[in-house]
Design a protein around this motif. Sequence first.
Motif, short mmCIF file in Angstrom:
data_model
loop_
_atom_site.label_atom_id
_atom_site.label_comp_id
_atom_site.label_asym_id
_atom_site.label_seq_id
_atom_site.Cartn_x
_atom_site.Cartn_y
_atom_site.Cartn_z
N UNK A 1 62.05 5.03 -16.10
CA UNK A 1 60.89 5.90 -16.32
C UNK A 1 60.70 6.23 -17.80
N UNK A 2 61.78 6.58 -18.49
CA UNK A 2 61.66 7.02 -19.88
C UNK A 2 61.54 5.87 -20.87
N UNK A 3 61.66 4.63 -20.39
CA UNK A 3 61.50 3.49 -21.31
C UNK A 3 60.22 2.70 -21.03
N UNK A 4 59.43 3.13 -20.05
CA UNK A 4 58.21 2.40 -19.69
C UNK A 4 57.10 2.72 -20.69
N UNK B 1 64.50 6.72 -25.70
CA UNK B 1 63.72 5.53 -25.38
C UNK B 1 62.24 5.83 -25.23
N UNK B 2 61.87 7.11 -25.23
CA UNK B 2 60.49 7.52 -24.98
C UNK B 2 59.76 7.73 -26.31
N UNK B 3 58.89 6.83 -26.65
CA UNK B 3 58.17 6.91 -27.93
C UNK B 3 56.87 7.68 -27.75
N UNK C 1 71.35 21.11 -30.67
CA UNK C 1 70.18 20.22 -30.67
C UNK C 1 70.47 19.03 -31.56
N UNK C 2 69.91 17.89 -31.22
CA UNK C 2 70.01 16.72 -32.08
C UNK C 2 68.65 16.03 -32.16
N UNK C 3 68.34 15.55 -33.34
CA UNK C 3 67.07 14.86 -33.55
C UNK C 3 67.18 13.42 -33.07
N UNK C 4 66.18 12.97 -32.33
CA UNK C 4 66.14 11.60 -31.82
C UNK C 4 65.16 10.78 -32.66
#
Length: 268
Positions: free
Chosen positions: A247-250, A33-35, A4-7
């Motif tokens: 999709x994940x940056x919208x 990219x997903x906040x 696992x890695x923390x984003x």
Amino acid sequence: MPVWRSLGPDPGGPIVLAVDYAATGRPEAAFGDLAVGHPVWETVQPPLGAEEGFGLADYVDGWLARIPDRPVEAVLGYCAGAAFAGELVARLSERTGRPVPLLLFDPESPTPLTMYYQYRKVVESLAGILGAERTAAAVADGDRVMADADGIEQTGAAFVRIFCGAAREACVEAGLEDEYVEELTGTYRSFVRYLTAASQADHRERWAGAYVFSSATPTSGLNPLDPVARAELTDRELRFDVEHADLLRAPAVAAAATEVLVKEKVSR
């Protein structure tokens, strides 16, 4: 090796888990990219070569055994990662005795056609290295494999043989270092194994009750399905007028996902 890695920033406390095959240089947005306003921990793939022979349980068992010792708010899955995400939720729910929310972004259960699409994409993206003639030959070989497709395991193995052979020849002719060649072919082999393992999940059962975030790309996620089949998989679908790659940056997707996470936390 970490699994696992923390984003991004992580102040501690509850976490959100995310499953994706995040490769350097890919054009699609990733969970980084997903906040969503929560600490997100993303799966890490096994070291190249270590995944040989892996099935669904091998990936899930490895990730499950090393989840950070913190409350899990939800599990996210992107594309084929949705299959693994569903398995993780089922296992986590059994372990904790409470349901864990599942959020899926253009979820897919890989098929031979998925393998073919990804094969064509990687071959065409490397046309500058392969050259026009070898690229055309690799595409034609892939077409023949797809025409005779007999299950995802066999189809994936055939694509690996063709791609790795063509890539090695091209890299040698270009004078590229062996280390680069091994990383290039090993990454593709690893990705095919990931897709093969994902296809083993019972997605119809595991995606029940999930929130689905769909792009507008006709060939992605649930979009190729007819309305009846689509409705059978989920009654919690949110559709967005963005391409699959974005999709994940919208911002609208991030806002909707955050709203779901807040609602689920309050309901529990």
